[in-house]
Design an enzyme around this catalytic site. Structure first.
Site, PDB file in Angstrom:
ATOM      1  N   ASN A  96     -68.065   1.953  -5.537  1.00 11.85           N
ATOM      2  CA  ASN A  96     -66.854   1.377  -6.138  1.00 11.85           C
ATOM      3  C   ASN A  96     -67.010  -0.128  -6.251  1.00 11.85           C
ATOM      4  O   ASN A  96     -67.644  -0.751  -5.396  1.00 11.85           O
ATOM      5  CB  ASN A  96     -65.655   1.698  -5.242  1.00 11.85           C
TER       6      ASN A  96
ATOM      7  N   HIS B 167     -64.821  -3.559  -6.135  1.00 11.78           N
ATOM      8  CA  HIS B 167     -63.504  -4.088  -5.753  1.00 11.78           C
ATOM      9  C   HIS B 167     -63.496  -5.593  -6.048  1.00 11.78           C
ATOM     10  O   HIS B 167     -64.440  -6.294  -5.677  1.00 11.78           O
ATOM     11  CB  HIS B 167     -63.236  -3.831  -4.269  1.00 11.78           C
TER      12      HIS B 167
ATOM     13  N   ALA C 155     -69.012 -12.305 -11.344  1.00 10.62           N
ATOM     14  CA  ALA C 155     -69.428 -11.378 -10.288  1.00 10.62           C
ATOM     15  C   ALA C 155     -69.522  -9.924 -10.763  1.00 10.62           C
ATOM     16  O   ALA C 155     -70.615  -9.369 -10.843  1.00 10.62           O
ATOM     17  CB  ALA C 155     -68.476 -11.499  -9.101  1.00 10.62           C
TER      18      ALA C 155
ATOM     19  N   ILE D 151     -56.790   7.278  -5.847  1.00 11.53           N
ATOM     20  CA  ILE D 151     -57.478   7.409  -4.543  1.00 11.53           C
ATOM     21  C   ILE D 151     -57.951   8.850  -4.375  1.00 11.53           C
ATOM     22  O   ILE D 151     -57.225   9.797  -4.672  1.00 11.53           O
ATOM     23  CB  ILE D 151     -56.553   6.947  -3.397  1.00 11.53           C
ATOM     24  N   LEU D 152     -59.207   9.002  -3.933  1.00  9.35           N
ATOM     25  CA  LEU D 152     -59.808  10.333  -3.799  1.00  9.35           C
ATOM     26  C   LEU D 152     -59.630  10.855  -2.379  1.00  9.35           C
ATOM     27  O   LEU D 152     -59.661  10.085  -1.411  1.00  9.35           O
ATOM     28  CB  LEU D 152     -61.292  10.241  -4.169  1.00  9.35           C
TER      29      LEU D 152
HETATM   30  C1  GAR Z   1     -61.779  -4.497 -12.221  1.00  5.18           C
HETATM   31  O1  GAR Z   1     -61.467  -5.832 -11.920  1.00  5.18           O
HETATM   32  C2  GAR Z   1     -62.106  -3.730 -10.958  1.00  5.18           C
HETATM   33  O2  GAR Z   1     -62.791  -4.499 -10.016  1.00  5.18           O
HETATM   34  C3  GAR Z   1     -60.726  -3.388 -10.472  1.00  5.18           C
HETATM   35  O3  GAR Z   1     -60.011  -3.035 -11.633  1.00  5.18           O
HETATM   36  C4  GAR Z   1     -60.547  -3.761 -12.754  1.00  5.18           C
HETATM   37  C5  GAR Z   1     -60.888  -2.780 -13.843  1.00  5.18           C
HETATM   38  O4  GAR Z   1     -61.277  -3.444 -15.012  1.00  5.18           O
HETATM   39  N1  GAR Z   1     -60.754  -2.346  -9.484  1.00  5.18           N
HETATM   40  C6  GAR Z   1     -59.914  -2.294  -8.456  1.00  5.18           C
HETATM   41  O5  GAR Z   1     -59.023  -3.101  -8.273  1.00  5.18           O
HETATM   42  C7  GAR Z   1     -60.162  -1.146  -7.485  1.00  5.18           C
HETATM   43  N2  GAR Z   1     -59.422  -1.330  -6.290  1.00  5.18           N
HETATM   44  P1  GAR Z   1     -62.141  -2.721 -16.146  1.00  5.18           P
HETATM   45  O6  GAR Z   1     -61.419  -1.403 -16.500  1.00  5.18           O
HETATM   46  O7  GAR Z   1     -62.103  -3.663 -17.302  1.00  5.18           O
HETATM   47  O8  GAR Z   1     -63.529  -2.477 -15.631  1.00  5.18           O
END
Ligand code: GAR
Length: 201
Positions: A110, A112, A182, A95-96
């Site tokens: 970002n 999510h 998505a 978290i920034l």
């Molecule tokens: C992804 O599903 C992203 O949406 C999530 O972490 C995963 C990373 O996967 N992010 C969060 O939960 C942020 N709150 P990746 O490293 O394979 O892109």
């Protein structure tokens, strides 16, 4: 075409980073120059993906640096060195601070893995988000791209896509479906939209 120098910030596997790299390679990000990848984890596989794509990549450990302020100073040092104008958080799990997000106001996006305002905020990341959706029994989830401000997952929403949940889903199955249907489409598309707006402004 005026391209926006963009950094992708990661912490893990980097499949969203890969989706951005692939979209850029196929000409789908005409306003984006992938200038830099920064990781909060030294062993993140995302760093390999960056190297394979020829993008400069660096990792900074908050633990080793000793504080949030030192960690953010290290990030800012690299962002300035590479002339970065736009930041993409793609599975970046640190978290920034408000100081950091204000410095790059409307210049950090970002992804999510849920439909904000559901299953978001501090503590909701990665598989935990999908576990929470399944535990609550919702039938639709999805992904959201939003601007980053000082409130975790609280900034203006840029794009969302819904994904169905099926009986028999596990958090892992659901995570994969949300990524495929998505995230990997939504994030590159939202990135290009924001970069194009910055390029025209
Ligand atoms: C992804 O599903 C992203 O949406 C999530 O972490 C995963 C990373 O996967 N992010 C969060 O939960 C942020 N709150 P990746 O490293 O394979 O892109």
């Amino acid at each position: 075409m005026n391209k926006i120098n963009t950094a992708v910030l990661v912490s893990g596997g980097g499949t969203n980073l890969q989706a951005i790299i692939d979209r850029e390679k196929s000409g789908g990000l005409p306003h984006v120059k992938l200038a830099l990848v920064l990781s909060s984890q030294e062993n993140a596989y995302a760093l390999e993906r960056a190297k394979n794509a020829g993008i400069p990549a660096f990792a900074f450990s908050k633990k080793k640096l000793g504080s949030q302020a030192a960690f953010e100073a290290a990030l800012i040092g690299k962002l300035e060195e590479y002339g970065v104008e736009l930041l993409v958080l793609a599975g970046f799990l640190s978290i920034l601070s408000a100081d950091f997000t204000k410095r790059y106001e409307r210049r950090i996006i970002n992804i999510h893995p849920a439909l904000i305002p559901s299953f978001c905020g501090e503590g909701y990341y990665g598989l935990k988000v999908h576990e929470a959706a399944l535990a609550r029994g919702v039938k639709i989830t999805g992904a959201t791209v939003h601007f980053v401000n000082e409130i975790p997952d609280g900034g203006e929403i840029i794009a969302q896509k819904a994904v169905r949940i099926y009986s028999g889903d596990t958090p892992e199955k659901l995570q994969k479906r949300v990524m495929k249907q998505a995230e990997w489409k939504l994030l590159p598309a939202a990135l290009e939209k924001v970069a194009a707006e910055l390029a025209d402004s």
